[in-house]
Design a protein around this motif. Structure first.
Motif, PDB file in Angstrom:
ATOM      1  N   PHE A  14       2.374   1.689  -3.597  1.00  0.00           N
ATOM      2  CA  PHE A  14       1.386   2.075  -4.602  1.00  0.00           C
ATOM      3  C   PHE A  14       0.754   3.431  -4.300  1.00  0.00           C
ATOM      4  O   PHE A  14       0.519   4.238  -5.202  1.00  0.00           O
ATOM      5  CB  PHE A  14       0.301   1.002  -4.696  1.00  0.00           C
ATOM      6  CG  PHE A  14      -0.747   1.285  -5.740  1.00  0.00           C
ATOM      7  CD1 PHE A  14      -0.464   1.084  -7.084  1.00  0.00           C
ATOM      8  CD2 PHE A  14      -2.003   1.767  -5.384  1.00  0.00           C
ATOM      9  CE1 PHE A  14      -1.422   1.348  -8.054  1.00  0.00           C
ATOM     10  CE2 PHE A  14      -2.959   2.032  -6.346  1.00  0.00           C
ATOM     11  CZ  PHE A  14      -2.672   1.826  -7.684  1.00  0.00           C
ATOM     12  N   GLY A  15       0.480   3.679  -3.027  1.00  0.00           N
ATOM     13  CA  GLY A  15      -0.257   4.891  -2.675  1.00  0.00           C
ATOM     14  C   GLY A  15       0.602   6.111  -2.449  1.00  0.00           C
ATOM     15  O   GLY A  15       0.118   7.241  -2.565  1.00  0.00           O
ATOM     16  N   ARG A  16       1.915   5.919  -2.119  1.00  0.00           N
ATOM     17  CA  ARG A  16       2.759   7.067  -1.814  1.00  0.00           C
ATOM     18  C   ARG A  16       3.987   7.161  -2.713  1.00  0.00           C
ATOM     19  O   ARG A  16       4.199   8.169  -3.381  1.00  0.00           O
ATOM     20  CB  ARG A  16       3.205   7.008  -0.351  1.00  0.00           C
ATOM     21  CG  ARG A  16       3.929   8.253   0.120  1.00  0.00           C
ATOM     22  CD  ARG A  16       4.525   8.055   1.507  1.00  0.00           C
ATOM     23  NE  ARG A  16       5.689   7.160   1.502  1.00  0.00           N
ATOM     24  CZ  ARG A  16       6.342   6.794   2.603  1.00  0.00           C
ATOM     25  NH1 ARG A  16       5.925   7.193   3.786  1.00  0.00           N
ATOM     26  NH2 ARG A  16       7.402   6.005   2.508  1.00  0.00           N
ATOM     27  N   ASP A  17       4.802   6.105  -2.749  1.00  0.00           N
ATOM     28  CA  ASP A  17       6.101   6.198  -3.407  1.00  0.00           C
ATOM     29  C   ASP A  17       5.992   6.299  -4.934  1.00  0.00           C
ATOM     30  O   ASP A  17       6.654   7.140  -5.550  1.00  0.00           O
ATOM     31  CB  ASP A  17       6.962   4.982  -3.032  1.00  0.00           C
ATOM     32  CG  ASP A  17       7.243   4.931  -1.537  1.00  0.00           C
ATOM     33  OD1 ASP A  17       7.271   6.007  -0.907  1.00  0.00           O
ATOM     34  OD2 ASP A  17       7.403   3.832  -0.998  1.00  0.00           O
ATOM     35  N   LEU A  18       5.186   5.446  -5.538  1.00  0.00           N
ATOM     36  CA  LEU A  18       5.066   5.493  -6.998  1.00  0.00           C
ATOM     37  C   LEU A  18       4.489   6.822  -7.491  1.00  0.00           C
ATOM     38  O   LEU A  18       5.024   7.410  -8.438  1.00  0.00           O
ATOM     39  CB  LEU A  18       4.235   4.311  -7.499  1.00  0.00           C
ATOM     40  CG  LEU A  18       4.987   2.988  -7.640  1.00  0.00           C
ATOM     41  CD1 LEU A  18       4.026   1.850  -7.945  1.00  0.00           C
ATOM     42  CD2 LEU A  18       6.045   3.090  -8.738  1.00  0.00           C
ATOM     43  N   VAL A  61       3.666  -3.204 -11.637  1.00  0.00           N
ATOM     44  CA  VAL A  61       2.701  -3.957 -10.834  1.00  0.00           C
ATOM     45  C   VAL A  61       3.321  -4.244  -9.471  1.00  0.00           C
ATOM     46  O   VAL A  61       4.440  -4.761  -9.385  1.00  0.00           O
ATOM     47  CB  VAL A  61       2.300  -5.280 -11.520  1.00  0.00           C
ATOM     48  CG1 VAL A  61       1.200  -5.973 -10.714  1.00  0.00           C
ATOM     49  CG2 VAL A  61       1.845  -5.034 -12.947  1.00  0.00           C
ATOM     50  N   VAL A  62       2.594  -3.907  -8.417  1.00  0.00           N
ATOM     51  CA  VAL A  62       3.054  -4.147  -7.043  1.00  0.00           C
ATOM     52  C   VAL A  62       2.279  -5.332  -6.480  1.00  0.00           C
ATOM     53  O   VAL A  62       1.048  -5.281  -6.366  1.00  0.00           O
ATOM     54  CB  VAL A  62       2.850  -2.899  -6.158  1.00  0.00           C
ATOM     55  CG1 VAL A  62       3.370  -3.165  -4.747  1.00  0.00           C
ATOM     56  CG2 VAL A  62       3.552  -1.691  -6.772  1.00  0.00           C
ATOM     57  N   ASP A  97       0.827  -1.210   0.000  1.00  0.00           N
ATOM     58  CA  ASP A  97       0.000   0.000   0.000  1.00  0.00           C
ATOM     59  C   ASP A  97       0.861   1.259   0.000  1.00  0.00           C
ATOM     60  O   ASP A  97       0.525   2.255  -0.654  1.00  0.00           O
ATOM     61  CB  ASP A  97      -0.915  -0.011   1.230  1.00  0.00           C
ATOM     62  CG  ASP A  97      -1.991  -1.087   1.151  1.00  0.00           C
ATOM     63  OD1 ASP A  97      -2.377  -1.458   0.028  1.00  0.00           O
ATOM     64  OD2 ASP A  97      -2.433  -1.569   2.208  1.00  0.00           O
ATOM     65  N   GLN A  98       1.986   1.225   0.726  1.00  0.00           N
ATOM     66  CA  GLN A  98       2.875   2.390   0.762  1.00  0.00           C
ATOM     67  C   GLN A  98       3.494   2.633  -0.614  1.00  0.00           C
ATOM     68  O   GLN A  98       3.548   3.776  -1.084  1.00  0.00           O
ATOM     69  CB  GLN A  98       3.975   2.177   1.785  1.00  0.00           C
ATOM     70  CG  GLN A  98       5.022   3.294   1.800  1.00  0.00           C
ATOM     71  CD  GLN A  98       6.191   2.970   2.713  1.00  0.00           C
ATOM     72  OE1 GLN A  98       5.979   2.593   3.865  1.00  0.00           O
ATOM     73  NE2 GLN A  98       7.410   3.095   2.209  1.00  0.00           N
TER      74      GLN A  98
END
Length: 690
Positions: A86-90, A200-201, A83-84
């Protein structure tokens, strides 16, 4: 422009990362790792990187991967890191690098709402429970608006709720394309998006599970992925072993009984005695579970949660009674199969139940037969009993996967597709802890990566200035039954002096319970110190509460958190919330664990030392992983306590000490108390840590 030039420019002081990210600061170690990843992508090659805490390994592997123009698959050990990423770093990196990439997040089935099972949930006999009914109502309201079906986006839902199992599917009970709600299926929607994505994560369990069964999803993503990155890679071998082995849980059998009754009454009422079939299977499974519960093993000890199974029955279980219990389960399944034989065509639910019953009978036949000498079998007794079997060594199968050589029969060959493409793929494996020697042999040998390029990037933190280590000599050895209680009283004094801000990591559930009992007796509710204990509240709630100590206004109650295995890694607490970290004893693997015992016996047969080559490096990695919870950024200050005098009194302690960051040593209780007092001052003033 060459990839390494693009990477160097991205991490430059005036580069795109510095312009977009307000707190970005170039770090030599981070740039070195990023350039190494770029080199592995250009080769292509296999790269293993141990990146110490604070290096910034996430950006170090994402930047070159995204700039490469190749399709990227990133796998993590935990859904929290997924989640980190996909939601923040990317999103941050896409903005900074101005890349029009399409990312996707893909989790396992248990993470997604199944609309078909949600419709059936109210018919379950358990739905009358008040707590479960409340959770189902919350899920039903949320389901009307969710686009992804990811249950992690429902913050009020306790991940331990029985409702989760009712509204999610498993590989056993999923109807696939036959499902009446297939067009609205969140699992397949996520997989369709993943197949069309550039990045894709996923997570390690999904990676190996899909490769093992050649199911659509990752098994289709892998051949077209030019770059595969494993973060938190230290868990790879253990995860792979689960999917190269075999498992059968009593929970699977009980779920089949529940679904059999529900589907039978819905689609074929009156054509079979579905209630009697359900009751017969449940009774047979109950007998099996009672035998398993008496199989020697104390669930309070992590090692004892696995009961060895070298003969016809698990240790401590009468072979004749075990055989009778298995036979009773087989008989109940055969009765269900007979009822389904002529009715399966009436509905997809019944057809799939027929297939599930056949698969469970095949798995029972496997565990009823004698074990293979190259595999280890055991009985899990913690929670719902589960029969398990694993290869003694997963390195050959993993080596074949990384190198593209023909995989062993039954391993991940995807009918040759994945193996044939592997030689043109770049593999990157990274974690903060992968070994305690220059070759990282603890990781590379277990994962078949002896020929990979190795890079070790040290942490940029100044541990000698930021942290201190204390080994209290007044406590008894961990072999003393009084160790946990005496440790708890000692910790309680330290917690009172510091005002909370303490994490206690134990190596067994028994120790966790003993320490928690003493602390909860000393620090009563409303007394200024709150005691958080693993298992007494949802893990996410405990973590968020503990972290909030550093952000709450006024004078909030301090907190002490007591956790076991689940808190040793992946728990990030920067700032003043964590200033004292206590590890109850050196984390050697349990000699009673069947896998540890079998591997130790193999090393002994080869004339090698199981302690030096297995137990000691495993303890070093685990100790390093646990200690890594303390210092998470340049401004953090704290004290690490290892309550085990073997660290300083035994010859092997020097090797374990080298695995720890180079903290300053506290030589006495007086120095320890002075360090706590200094932390108390620096948490409320600008005075520097001495």
């Amino acid at each position: 422009m060459q990839l390494d030039d693009q990477v160097a420019r991205a991490f430059a002081p005036e580069g795109p990362l510095a312009r977009v990210l307000p707190h970005f600061c170039p770090r030599t170690g981070q740039t070195d790792m990023a350039l190494a990843v770029a080199g592995a992508i250009g080769a292509p090659a296999r790269l293993v990187v141990e990146a110490g805490t604070g290096v910034g390994k996430t950006f170090a592997y994402l930047v070159p991967a995204l700039l490469s123009g190749r399709r990227v698959l990133v796998s993590t050990a935990t859904k929290a890191l997924q989640d980190q990423l996909f939601g923040r770093d990317l999103p941050l990196l896409q903005r900074a690098l101005a890349l029009p990439l399409r990312p996707a997040l893909l989790k396992g089935r248990s993470s997604y709402l199944c609309r078909h099972r949600l419709e059936l949930a109210r018919q379950d006999e358990r739905a009358g429970d008040a707590d479960l009914a409340r959770d189902l109502g919350r899920i039903e309201r949320w389901a009307q608006g969710t686009l992804t079906g990811d249950l992690a986006q429902l913050p009020d839902l306790d991940e331990r709720s029985a409702a989760v199992a009712l509204v999610t599917s498993t590989r056993d009970n999923c109807l696939g394309a036959d499902c009446p709600r297939f067009q609205q299926c969140h699992v397949y929607q996520a997989r369709r998006e993943a197949l069309a994505a550039d990045v894709v994560v996923i997570n390690h369990h999904l990676f190996f599970a899909d490769l093992a069964v050649r199911e659509s999803g990752v098994a289709r993503l892998l051949p077209s992925a030019g770059v595969v990155i494993f973060d938190e890679a230290h868990q790879l071998a253990e995860t792979a072993a689960q999917f190269l082995g075999a498992q059968l849980g009593t929970g699977q059998l009980l779920d089949l009984g529940q679904d059999l009754r529900a589907a039978g009454l819905r689609w074929a009422r009156g054509l079979a005695d579905w209630q009697a079939l359900h009751d017969g299977l449940r009774h047979a499974v109950r007998t099996l579970r009672l035998l398993a519960a008496g199989g020697g093993g104390d669930p309070g000890d992590h090692g004892a949660a696995r009961v060895p199974w070298a003969g016809p029955a698990p240790d401590g279980v009468d072979p004749a009674q075990w055989a009778d219990a298995l036979h009773a389960v087989v008989a109940a399944l055969r009765a269900a199969l007979a009822a389904l034989d002529g009715l399966a065509g009436l509905a997809p639910d019944l057809q799939h139940l027929h297939q599930r019953t056949v698969a469970l009978l095949e798995r029972l036949a496997h565990f009823s037969a004698a074990g293979d000498g190259g595999r280890v079998r055991w009985l899990e007794v913690a929670g719902q009993p589960r029969m398990s079997e694993s290869p003694l060594d997963v390195a050959p199968a993993l080596h074949a996967l990384w190198h593209g050589a023909p995989a062993p029969q039954g391993a991940w060959d995807e009918e040759g597709g994945a193996a044939q493409a592997a030689d043109a793929r770049s593999w990157v494996f990274t974690s903060a802890t992968l070994g305690d020697d220059a070759g990282l042999r603890w990781f590379t040998e277990a994962c078949g990566l002896q020929d990979a390029r190795i890079l070790r990037v040290p942490s940029p933190f100044d541990y000698a200035r930021q942290a201190a280590l204390y080994v209290p000599g007044q406590l008894p050895l961990p072999t003393d039954p009084a160790h946990s209680v005496q440790l708890a009283h000692w910790v309680s004094d330290a917690v009172a002096r510091l005002g909370g801000h303490t994490l206690v990591l134990t190596t067994s559930l028994r120790a966790l319970q003993a320490v928690a009992a003493v602390l909860q007796k000393r620090f009563l509710p409303g007394g200024g110190i709150e005691v958080l204990v693993q298992g007494q509240a949802p893990k996410r709630q405990i973590m968020e509460s503990f972290r909030s100590q550093a952000h709450a206004g006024g004078h909030p109650a301090g907190q002490v958190l007591v956790g076991s295995a689940t808190f040793w890694e992946g728990f990030d607490v920067p700032g003043d919330a964590l200033q004292l970290l206590v590890i109850d004893k050196l984390p050697f693997p349990s000699p009673g664990d069947p896998l540890v015992r079998a591997r130790s016996e193999r090393l002994a047969r080869e004339g090698r030392s199981a302690f030096r080559e297995l137990a000691l490096p495993a303890a070093a990695v685990a100790l390093k992983q646990g200690a890594g919870r303390l210092i998470r950024r340049e401004s953090d200050r704290g004290v690490l306590v290892v309550a085990d005098t073997r660290l300083v009194g035994k010859g092997y302690g020097k090797r374990l000490m080298r695995a720890l960051p180079a903290m300053r040593r506290l030589a006495s209780q007086e120095e320890f108390e002075a360090a706590l007092d200094a932390l108390t001052r620096t948490s409320t003033t600008d005075c520097p840590w001495p």
